[in-house]
Design a protein around this motif. Structure first.
Motif, PDB file in Angstrom:
ATOM      1  N   PHE A  85       0.838  -1.196   0.000  1.00  0.00           N
ATOM      2  CA  PHE A  85       0.000   0.000   0.000  1.00  0.00           C
ATOM      3  C   PHE A  85       0.876   1.250   0.000  1.00  0.00           C
ATOM      4  O   PHE A  85       0.660   2.184  -0.771  1.00  0.00           O
ATOM      5  CB  PHE A  85      -0.927  -0.005   1.222  1.00  0.00           C
ATOM      6  CG  PHE A  85      -1.651   1.296   1.432  1.00  0.00           C
ATOM      7  CD1 PHE A  85      -2.787   1.596   0.700  1.00  0.00           C
ATOM      8  CD2 PHE A  85      -1.185   2.221   2.353  1.00  0.00           C
ATOM      9  CE1 PHE A  85      -3.449   2.792   0.882  1.00  0.00           C
ATOM     10  CE2 PHE A  85      -1.838   3.429   2.546  1.00  0.00           C
ATOM     11  CZ  PHE A  85      -2.975   3.712   1.806  1.00  0.00           C
ATOM     12  N   MET A  86       1.879   1.262   0.867  1.00  0.00           N
ATOM     13  CA  MET A  86       2.783   2.407   0.944  1.00  0.00           C
ATOM     14  C   MET A  86       3.564   2.568  -0.360  1.00  0.00           C
ATOM     15  O   MET A  86       3.812   3.694  -0.805  1.00  0.00           O
ATOM     16  CB  MET A  86       3.748   2.248   2.116  1.00  0.00           C
ATOM     17  CG  MET A  86       3.059   2.134   3.452  1.00  0.00           C
ATOM     18  SD  MET A  86       2.154   3.603   3.846  1.00  0.00           S
ATOM     19  CE  MET A  86       3.227   4.295   5.051  1.00  0.00           C
ATOM     20  N   ALA A  87       3.950   1.459  -0.990  1.00  0.00           N
ATOM     21  CA  ALA A  87       4.704   1.535  -2.240  1.00  0.00           C
ATOM     22  C   ALA A  87       3.864   2.114  -3.372  1.00  0.00           C
ATOM     23  O   ALA A  87       4.374   2.832  -4.225  1.00  0.00           O
ATOM     24  CB  ALA A  87       5.222   0.149  -2.621  1.00  0.00           C
ATOM     25  N   VAL A  88       2.566   1.812  -3.368  1.00  0.00           N
ATOM     26  CA  VAL A  88       1.680   2.325  -4.416  1.00  0.00           C
ATOM     27  C   VAL A  88       1.354   3.792  -4.187  1.00  0.00           C
ATOM     28  O   VAL A  88       1.399   4.602  -5.110  1.00  0.00           O
ATOM     29  CB  VAL A  88       0.391   1.477  -4.493  1.00  0.00           C
ATOM     30  CG1 VAL A  88      -0.649   2.139  -5.385  1.00  0.00           C
ATOM     31  CG2 VAL A  88       0.712   0.085  -4.994  1.00  0.00           C
ATOM     32  N   PHE A  89       1.036   4.149  -2.968  1.00  0.00           N
ATOM     33  CA  PHE A  89       0.578   5.510  -2.708  1.00  0.00           C
ATOM     34  C   PHE A  89       1.703   6.488  -2.365  1.00  0.00           C
ATOM     35  O   PHE A  89       1.522   7.697  -2.478  1.00  0.00           O
ATOM     36  CB  PHE A  89      -0.487   5.506  -1.602  1.00  0.00           C
ATOM     37  CG  PHE A  89      -1.790   4.968  -2.091  1.00  0.00           C
ATOM     38  CD1 PHE A  89      -2.624   5.725  -2.898  1.00  0.00           C
ATOM     39  CD2 PHE A  89      -2.175   3.675  -1.767  1.00  0.00           C
ATOM     40  CE1 PHE A  89      -3.809   5.228  -3.364  1.00  0.00           C
ATOM     41  CE2 PHE A  89      -3.370   3.169  -2.232  1.00  0.00           C
ATOM     42  CZ  PHE A  89      -4.199   3.934  -3.042  1.00  0.00           C
ATOM     43  N   PHE A  90       2.836   6.004  -1.941  1.00  0.00           N
ATOM     44  CA  PHE A  90       3.982   6.863  -1.633  1.00  0.00           C
ATOM     45  C   PHE A  90       5.243   6.265  -2.264  1.00  0.00           C
ATOM     46  O   PHE A  90       6.177   5.873  -1.558  1.00  0.00           O
ATOM     47  CB  PHE A  90       4.166   7.002  -0.122  1.00  0.00           C
ATOM     48  CG  PHE A  90       2.928   7.467   0.589  1.00  0.00           C
ATOM     49  CD1 PHE A  90       2.488   8.784   0.453  1.00  0.00           C
ATOM     50  CD2 PHE A  90       2.205   6.595   1.391  1.00  0.00           C
ATOM     51  CE1 PHE A  90       1.343   9.210   1.104  1.00  0.00           C
ATOM     52  CE2 PHE A  90       1.062   7.026   2.050  1.00  0.00           C
ATOM     53  CZ  PHE A  90       0.625   8.337   1.894  1.00  0.00           C
ATOM     54  N   PRO A  91       5.298   6.195  -3.592  1.00  0.00           N
ATOM     55  CA  PRO A  91       6.408   5.484  -4.247  1.00  0.00           C
ATOM     56  C   PRO A  91       7.781   6.101  -3.996  1.00  0.00           C
ATOM     57  O   PRO A  91       8.781   5.386  -4.009  1.00  0.00           O
ATOM     58  CB  PRO A  91       6.045   5.540  -5.737  1.00  0.00           C
ATOM     59  CG  PRO A  91       5.077   6.657  -5.859  1.00  0.00           C
ATOM     60  CD  PRO A  91       4.362   6.767  -4.542  1.00  0.00           C
ATOM     61  N   PHE A  92       7.850   7.399  -3.751  1.00  0.00           N
ATOM     62  CA  PHE A  92       9.143   8.028  -3.556  1.00  0.00           C
ATOM     63  C   PHE A  92       9.602   7.984  -2.094  1.00  0.00           C
ATOM     64  O   PHE A  92      10.754   8.259  -1.797  1.00  0.00           O
ATOM     65  CB  PHE A  92       9.114   9.472  -4.055  1.00  0.00           C
ATOM     66  CG  PHE A  92       8.772   9.558  -5.521  1.00  0.00           C
ATOM     67  CD1 PHE A  92       9.634   9.024  -6.474  1.00  0.00           C
ATOM     68  CD2 PHE A  92       7.594  10.133  -5.943  1.00  0.00           C
ATOM     69  CE1 PHE A  92       9.327   9.080  -7.817  1.00  0.00           C
ATOM     70  CE2 PHE A  92       7.280  10.189  -7.294  1.00  0.00           C
ATOM     71  CZ  PHE A  92       8.143   9.667  -8.232  1.00  0.00           C
ATOM     72  N   LYS A  93       8.687   7.661  -1.195  1.00  0.00           N
ATOM     73  CA  LYS A  93       9.034   7.605   0.224  1.00  0.00           C
ATOM     74  C   LYS A  93       9.170   6.181   0.752  1.00  0.00           C
ATOM     75  O   LYS A  93       9.553   5.988   1.899  1.00  0.00           O
ATOM     76  CB  LYS A  93       7.964   8.336   1.046  1.00  0.00           C
ATOM     77  CG  LYS A  93       7.857   9.812   0.743  1.00  0.00           C
ATOM     78  CD  LYS A  93       6.785  10.437   1.592  1.00  0.00           C
ATOM     79  CE  LYS A  93       6.622  11.912   1.272  1.00  0.00           C
ATOM     80  NZ  LYS A  93       5.561  12.518   2.078  1.00  0.00           N
ATOM     81  N   ILE A  94       8.847   5.199  -0.069  1.00  0.00           N
ATOM     82  CA  ILE A  94       8.800   3.811   0.415  1.00  0.00           C
ATOM     83  C   ILE A  94      10.164   3.333   0.900  1.00  0.00           C
ATOM     84  O   ILE A  94      10.250   2.582   1.874  1.00  0.00           O
ATOM     85  CB  ILE A  94       8.232   2.857  -0.653  1.00  0.00           C
ATOM     86  CG1 ILE A  94       7.968   1.472  -0.055  1.00  0.00           C
ATOM     87  CG2 ILE A  94       9.130   2.746  -1.846  1.00  0.00           C
ATOM     88  CD1 ILE A  94       6.938   1.449   1.013  1.00  0.00           C
ATOM     89  N   SER A  95      11.240   3.770   0.258  1.00  0.00           N
ATOM     90  CA  SER A  95      12.562   3.292   0.681  1.00  0.00           C
ATOM     91  C   SER A  95      12.945   3.829   2.060  1.00  0.00           C
ATOM     92  O   SER A  95      13.728   3.209   2.775  1.00  0.00           O
ATOM     93  CB  SER A  95      13.631   3.679  -0.347  1.00  0.00           C
ATOM     94  OG  SER A  95      13.679   5.081  -0.481  1.00  0.00           O
ATOM     95  N   ARG A  96      12.361   4.964   2.455  1.00  0.00           N
ATOM     96  CA  ARG A  96      12.618   5.481   3.799  1.00  0.00           C
ATOM     97  C   ARG A  96      11.641   4.892   4.817  1.00  0.00           C
ATOM     98  O   ARG A  96      12.008   4.616   5.945  1.00  0.00           O
ATOM     99  CB  ARG A  96      12.508   7.010   3.809  1.00  0.00           C
ATOM    100  CG  ARG A  96      13.728   7.683   3.227  1.00  0.00           C
ATOM    101  CD  ARG A  96      13.598   9.173   3.287  1.00  0.00           C
ATOM    102  NE  ARG A  96      12.592   9.548   2.272  1.00  0.00           N
ATOM    103  CZ  ARG A  96      11.776  10.575   2.373  1.00  0.00           C
ATOM    104  NH1 ARG A  96      11.808  11.350   3.418  1.00  0.00           N
ATOM    105  NH2 ARG A  96      10.918  10.845   1.419  1.00  0.00           N
ATOM    106  N   ILE A  97      10.385   4.720   4.408  1.00  0.00           N
ATOM    107  CA  ILE A  97       9.363   4.228   5.334  1.00  0.00           C
ATOM    108  C   ILE A  97       9.590   2.747   5.643  1.00  0.00           C
ATOM    109  O   ILE A  97       9.571   2.334   6.795  1.00  0.00           O
ATOM    110  CB  ILE A  97       7.952   4.445   4.749  1.00  0.00           C
ATOM    111  CG1 ILE A  97       7.676   5.931   4.576  1.00  0.00           C
ATOM    112  CG2 ILE A  97       6.895   3.814   5.645  1.00  0.00           C
ATOM    113  CD1 ILE A  97       6.405   6.231   3.798  1.00  0.00           C
ATOM    114  N   PHE A  98       9.797   1.943   4.607  1.00  0.00           N
ATOM    115  CA  PHE A  98       9.990   0.498   4.772  1.00  0.00           C
ATOM    116  C   PHE A  98      11.369   0.106   4.262  1.00  0.00           C
ATOM    117  O   PHE A  98      11.495  -0.672   3.321  1.00  0.00           O
ATOM    118  CB  PHE A  98       8.905  -0.282   4.010  1.00  0.00           C
ATOM    119  CG  PHE A  98       7.735  -0.668   4.844  1.00  0.00           C
ATOM    120  CD1 PHE A  98       7.774  -1.773   5.664  1.00  0.00           C
ATOM    121  CD2 PHE A  98       6.578   0.082   4.818  1.00  0.00           C
ATOM    122  CE1 PHE A  98       6.687  -2.125   6.435  1.00  0.00           C
ATOM    123  CE2 PHE A  98       5.482  -0.264   5.581  1.00  0.00           C
ATOM    124  CZ  PHE A  98       5.544  -1.373   6.400  1.00  0.00           C
TER     125      PHE A  98
END
Length: 193
Positions: A85-98
């Motif tokens: 879900f995070m990768a789809v909706f926040f593709p540019f932040k996913i590497s920091r979030i997860f």
């Protein structure tokens, strides 16, 4: 047996991926925990079916392992769905979030919490021998505690079913948008948020 072979294939495939991302970690972890869950439940079923004496230690160990691996597999699906879900909706932040470290930490914390939750089996179960059947039952002195734990376990099972259902619904509901995007790549994805 098919599930164990399928999980084994998934584990081998994921380990051969060129980049080891959080999704690869989650899928590999799910394959391992799901396989262990199947093995422990199958082992218990076969041992009680053929009236193999387990002893109190065997009952405690098998119930502990079953009560640990099943929720771990379920919660891994939830964590994997959250990561997607995070990768789809926040593709540019996913590497920091997860990030990979955060994903490992999340899986470890989840496993420790579920390990503590499953530890009730180490005190609760004993071997019961009836005239024609050997099985693992509840310690008579702990039956009141067992009722509370069983109620809590049923609530946990209901929560797990709900989370898996939401995860499946999420995939099904997002599928038309993804198909539309691949069919007509000239159209930008709609802003769902």
């Amino acid at each position: 047996m098919v599930a164990v072979l399928g999980n084994g294939t998934v584990i081998i495939t994921m380990r051969k991926m060129k980049t080891f991302t959080s999704l690869v970690l989650f899928v590999t972890y799910l394959g391992v925990t799901d396989t262990l869950c199947i093995i422990f439940n199958f082992l218990y079923t076969q041992l009680t079916r053929y009236k193999v004496p387990l002893g109190n230690g065997g009952c405690k160990a098998l119930h502990f392992l079953m009560n640990f691996t099943t929720p771990v597999a379920n919660w891994t699906v939830v964590l994997m769905t959250l990561e997607r879900f995070m990768a789809v909706f926040f593709p540019f932040k996913i590497s920091r979030i997860f990030s990979l470290k955060k994903s490992v930490l999340t899986l470890l914390i989840t496993a420790v919490v579920l390990l503590i939750h499953a530890s009730f089996a180490l005190w609760l179960y004993i071997e019961v021998i009836d005239d024609s059947y050997i099985y693992c039952g509840e310690e008579p002195a702990l039956q009141d505690v067992s009722r509370i734990i069983t109620w809590h376990h049923k609530q946990h099972t209901n929560l797990s079913v709900m989370l898996v259902t939401v995860s499946v619904a999420f995939v099904i509901l997002d599928l038309p948008v993804i198909i539309f995007y691949f069919v007509d790549r000239h159209q930008p994805l709609p802003n769902i948020c």
